[in-house]
Scaffold this motif. Structure first.
Motif, PDB file in Angstrom:
ATOM      1  N   LYS A  41      90.187  17.347  32.432  1.00 35.72           N
ATOM      2  CA  LYS A  41      89.790  17.219  31.023  1.00 35.72           C
ATOM      3  C   LYS A  41      89.386  18.604  30.543  1.00 35.72           C
ATOM      4  O   LYS A  41      88.828  19.395  31.306  1.00 35.72           O
ATOM      5  CB  LYS A  41      88.596  16.278  30.861  1.00 35.72           C
ATOM      6  N   ILE A  42      89.648  18.891  29.282  1.00 38.22           N
ATOM      7  CA  ILE A  42      89.155  20.128  28.693  1.00 38.22           C
ATOM      8  C   ILE A  42      87.837  19.807  27.997  1.00 38.22           C
ATOM      9  O   ILE A  42      87.792  18.988  27.083  1.00 38.22           O
ATOM     10  CB  ILE A  42      90.156  20.732  27.691  1.00 38.22           C
ATOM     11  N   TYR A  43      86.787  20.450  28.476  1.00 33.61           N
ATOM     12  CA  TYR A  43      85.459  20.277  27.895  1.00 33.61           C
ATOM     13  C   TYR A  43      85.158  21.418  26.934  1.00 33.61           C
ATOM     14  O   TYR A  43      85.555  22.558  27.153  1.00 33.61           O
ATOM     15  CB  TYR A  43      84.390  20.250  28.992  1.00 33.61           C
ATOM     16  N   PHE A  44      84.401  21.093  25.900  1.00 33.63           N
ATOM     17  CA  PHE A  44      83.916  22.039  24.917  1.00 33.63           C
ATOM     18  C   PHE A  44      82.403  21.894  24.882  1.00 33.63           C
ATOM     19  O   PHE A  44      81.879  20.822  25.183  1.00 33.63           O
ATOM     20  CB  PHE A  44      84.512  21.736  23.540  1.00 33.63           C
ATOM     21  N   GLY A  45      81.710  22.951  24.517  1.00 35.04           N
ATOM     22  CA  GLY A  45      80.255  22.892  24.491  1.00 35.04           C
ATOM     23  C   GLY A  45      79.684  23.385  23.183  1.00 35.04           C
ATOM     24  O   GLY A  45      80.147  24.387  22.638  1.00 35.04           O
ATOM     25  N   VAL A  46      78.672  22.671  22.701  1.00 38.92           N
ATOM     26  CA  VAL A  46      77.925  23.065  21.507  1.00 38.92           C
ATOM     27  C   VAL A  46      76.470  22.651  21.723  1.00 38.92           C
ATOM     28  O   VAL A  46      76.182  21.730  22.478  1.00 38.92           O
ATOM     29  CB  VAL A  46      78.477  22.412  20.214  1.00 38.92           C
ATOM     30  N   GLY A  47      75.573  23.333  21.053  1.00 38.21           N
ATOM     31  CA  GLY A  47      74.161  22.986  21.169  1.00 38.21           C
ATOM     32  C   GLY A  47      73.868  21.628  20.560  1.00 38.21           C
ATOM     33  O   GLY A  47      74.355  21.318  19.470  1.00 38.21           O
ATOM     34  N   THR A  48      73.067  20.827  21.259  1.00 37.48           N
ATOM     35  CA  THR A  48      72.718  19.503  20.734  1.00 37.48           C
ATOM     36  C   THR A  48      71.839  19.598  19.489  1.00 37.48           C
ATOM     37  O   THR A  48      71.709  18.630  18.751  1.00 37.48           O
ATOM     38  CB  THR A  48      72.008  18.647  21.800  1.00 37.48           C
ATOM     39  N   PHE A  49      71.251  20.754  19.257  1.00 39.33           N
ATOM     40  CA  PHE A  49      70.390  20.980  18.102  1.00 39.33           C
ATOM     41  C   PHE A  49      71.182  21.390  16.865  1.00 39.33           C
ATOM     42  O   PHE A  49      70.621  21.481  15.774  1.00 39.33           O
ATOM     43  CB  PHE A  49      69.346  22.067  18.428  1.00 39.33           C
ATOM     44  N   LYS A  50      72.470  21.630  17.017  1.00 41.00           N
ATOM     45  CA  LYS A  50      73.290  22.126  15.913  1.00 41.00           C
ATOM     46  C   LYS A  50      73.887  20.977  15.087  1.00 41.00           C
ATOM     47  O   LYS A  50      74.097  19.877  15.580  1.00 41.00           O
ATOM     48  CB  LYS A  50      74.428  22.997  16.453  1.00 41.00           C
ATOM     49  N   ALA A  51      74.195  21.297  13.834  1.00 40.81           N
ATOM     50  CA  ALA A  51      74.790  20.311  12.928  1.00 40.81           C
ATOM     51  C   ALA A  51      76.114  19.788  13.474  1.00 40.81           C
ATOM     52  O   ALA A  51      76.413  18.598  13.335  1.00 40.81           O
ATOM     53  CB  ALA A  51      74.988  20.920  11.538  1.00 40.81           C
ATOM     54  N   VAL A  52      76.898  20.644  14.115  1.00 40.80           N
ATOM     55  CA  VAL A  52      78.194  20.217  14.640  1.00 40.80           C
ATOM     56  C   VAL A  52      78.033  19.052  15.628  1.00 40.80           C
ATOM     57  O   VAL A  52      78.818  18.115  15.620  1.00 40.80           O
ATOM     58  CB  VAL A  52      78.980  21.391  15.272  1.00 40.80           C
ATOM     59  N   TYR A  53      77.023  19.108  16.469  1.00 41.18           N
ATOM     60  CA  TYR A  53      76.783  18.038  17.449  1.00 41.18           C
ATOM     61  C   TYR A  53      76.444  16.735  16.722  1.00 41.18           C
ATOM     62  O   TYR A  53      76.987  15.683  17.050  1.00 41.18           O
ATOM     63  CB  TYR A  53      75.666  18.438  18.413  1.00 41.18           C
ATOM     64  N   LYS A  54      75.584  16.833  15.736  1.00 41.22           N
ATOM     65  CA  LYS A  54      75.194  15.639  14.972  1.00 41.22           C
ATOM     66  C   LYS A  54      76.394  15.070  14.206  1.00 41.22           C
ATOM     67  O   LYS A  54      76.540  13.853  14.070  1.00 41.22           O
ATOM     68  CB  LYS A  54      74.030  15.976  14.052  1.00 41.22           C
ATOM     69  N   GLN A  55      77.272  15.941  13.710  1.00 42.55           N
ATOM     70  CA  GLN A  55      78.483  15.481  13.032  1.00 42.55           C
ATOM     71  C   GLN A  55      79.389  14.728  14.003  1.00 42.55           C
ATOM     72  O   GLN A  55      79.972  13.694  13.645  1.00 42.55           O
ATOM     73  CB  GLN A  55      79.210  16.669  12.408  1.00 42.55           C
ATOM     74  N   MET A  95      78.909  32.126  30.892  1.00 41.65           N
ATOM     75  CA  MET A  95      78.242  32.728  29.736  1.00 41.65           C
ATOM     76  C   MET A  95      76.743  32.887  30.004  1.00 41.65           C
ATOM     77  O   MET A  95      75.919  32.157  29.455  1.00 41.65           O
ATOM     78  CB  MET A  95      78.465  31.857  28.495  1.00 41.65           C
ATOM     79  N   PRO A  96      76.361  33.821  30.861  1.00 41.68           N
ATOM     80  CA  PRO A  96      74.938  33.953  31.212  1.00 41.68           C
ATOM     81  C   PRO A  96      74.036  34.271  30.018  1.00 41.68           C
ATOM     82  O   PRO A  96      72.866  33.869  30.006  1.00 41.68           O
ATOM     83  CB  PRO A  96      74.922  35.074  32.249  1.00 41.68           C
ATOM     84  N   ASP A  97      74.561  34.947  28.999  1.00 38.55           N
ATOM     85  CA  ASP A  97      73.748  35.237  27.813  1.00 38.55           C
ATOM     86  C   ASP A  97      73.389  33.957  27.070  1.00 38.55           C
ATOM     87  O   ASP A  97      72.275  33.818  26.545  1.00 38.55           O
ATOM     88  CB  ASP A  97      74.485  36.188  26.867  1.00 38.55           C
ATOM     89  N   ILE A  98      74.338  33.028  27.028  1.00 37.00           N
ATOM     90  CA  ILE A  98      74.076  31.728  26.384  1.00 37.00           C
ATOM     91  C   ILE A  98      73.020  30.967  27.184  1.00 37.00           C
ATOM     92  O   ILE A  98      72.094  30.396  26.608  1.00 37.00           O
ATOM     93  CB  ILE A  98      75.380  30.900  26.263  1.00 37.00           C
ATOM     94  N   LYS A  99      73.151  30.975  28.497  1.00 36.15           N
ATOM     95  CA  LYS A  99      72.166  30.300  29.353  1.00 36.15           C
ATOM     96  C   LYS A  99      70.770  30.847  29.083  1.00 36.15           C
ATOM     97  O   LYS A  99      69.824  30.084  28.899  1.00 36.15           O
ATOM     98  CB  LYS A  99      72.518  30.476  30.829  1.00 36.15           C
ATOM     99  N   GLU A 100      70.660  32.159  29.031  1.00 39.16           N
ATOM    100  CA  GLU A 100      69.367  32.798  28.798  1.00 39.16           C
ATOM    101  C   GLU A 100      68.780  32.382  27.447  1.00 39.16           C
ATOM    102  O   GLU A 100      67.605  32.021  27.358  1.00 39.16           O
ATOM    103  CB  GLU A 100      69.549  34.317  28.857  1.00 39.16           C
ATOM    104  N   ALA A 101      69.602  32.396  26.410  1.00 34.47           N
ATOM    105  CA  ALA A 101      69.135  32.019  25.072  1.00 34.47           C
ATOM    106  C   ALA A 101      68.728  30.549  25.024  1.00 34.47           C
ATOM    107  O   ALA A 101      67.679  30.209  24.451  1.00 34.47           O
ATOM    108  CB  ALA A 101      70.212  32.304  24.033  1.00 34.47           C
ATOM    109  N   TYR A 102      69.532  29.694  25.622  1.00 34.59           N
ATOM    110  CA  TYR A 102      69.224  28.263  25.595  1.00 34.59           C
ATOM    111  C   TYR A 102      67.942  27.968  26.366  1.00 34.59           C
ATOM    112  O   TYR A 102      67.094  27.204  25.910  1.00 34.59           O
ATOM    113  CB  TYR A 102      70.409  27.450  26.137  1.00 34.59           C
ATOM    114  N   GLU A 103      67.813  28.556  27.541  1.00 37.57           N
ATOM    115  CA  GLU A 103      66.613  28.302  28.344  1.00 37.57           C
ATOM    116  C   GLU A 103      65.371  28.869  27.674  1.00 37.57           C
ATOM    117  O   GLU A 103      64.313  28.241  27.689  1.00 37.57           O
ATOM    118  CB  GLU A 103      66.798  28.861  29.750  1.00 37.57           C
ATOM    119  N   ALA A 104      65.468  30.061  27.081  1.00 39.45           N
ATOM    120  CA  ALA A 104      64.317  30.686  26.431  1.00 39.45           C
ATOM    121  C   ALA A 104      63.826  29.866  25.238  1.00 39.45           C
ATOM    122  O   ALA A 104      62.635  29.878  24.923  1.00 39.45           O
ATOM    123  CB  ALA A 104      64.677  32.101  25.981  1.00 39.45           C
TER     124      ALA A 104
END
Length: 135
Positions: A41-55, A95-104
């Protein structure tokens, strides 16, 4: 090469692709870059806090469009939002920069794949290949 691998290859070549959702009765399109072929399967990722996820929660019908320099890809279907820690961990490895931002910030990455989906590989005038994906 399997059909899903062909779709993934186009996304790899394109690097940036576009995800369309619906917000009420208005279309919303945004660029994405992350995708991961995992367990066929091809997975895509978006933040659960973002409007796109809620849409996607409100209306899972979505479409991804990409151009790899030779072909257009239209990949559309139903977004299946899934709690999948293995995919999130792989995303963070890539994407370690994304991990850092999300965890912080205490954010969570949501992942999804498309089911009841169609992928059309097109040239300017016609569909060259079309594949159906049902999981």
């Amino acid at each position: 090469m399997s059909n899903i691998e062909k779709v993934n290859e186009i996304l790899n070549k394109a690097e940036t692709f576009y995800l369309a959702t619906v917000d009420g009765d208005k279309p919303k399109v945004r660029p994405l870059g992350f995708h991961l072929l995992f367990e066929d399967k091809i997975y895509f990722g978006v933040g659960t806090f973002k409007a796109v996820y809620k849409q996607l929660e409100a209306n899972p019908n979505t479409e991804i469009a990409a151009w790899d320099g030779e072909h257009f890809l239209r990949y559309y279907g139903e977004a299946i939002l899934e709690k999948n820690d293995a995919v999130v961990e792989k995303a963070y490895e890539l994407m370690p920069d994304i991990k850092e931002a999300y965890e912080a910030n205490g954010w969570e990455m949501g992942v999804f794949y498309l089911d009841n989906a169609t992928a059309e590989i097109r040239n300017m005038m016609a569909i060259e290949e079309s594949y159906e994906f049902k999981y």
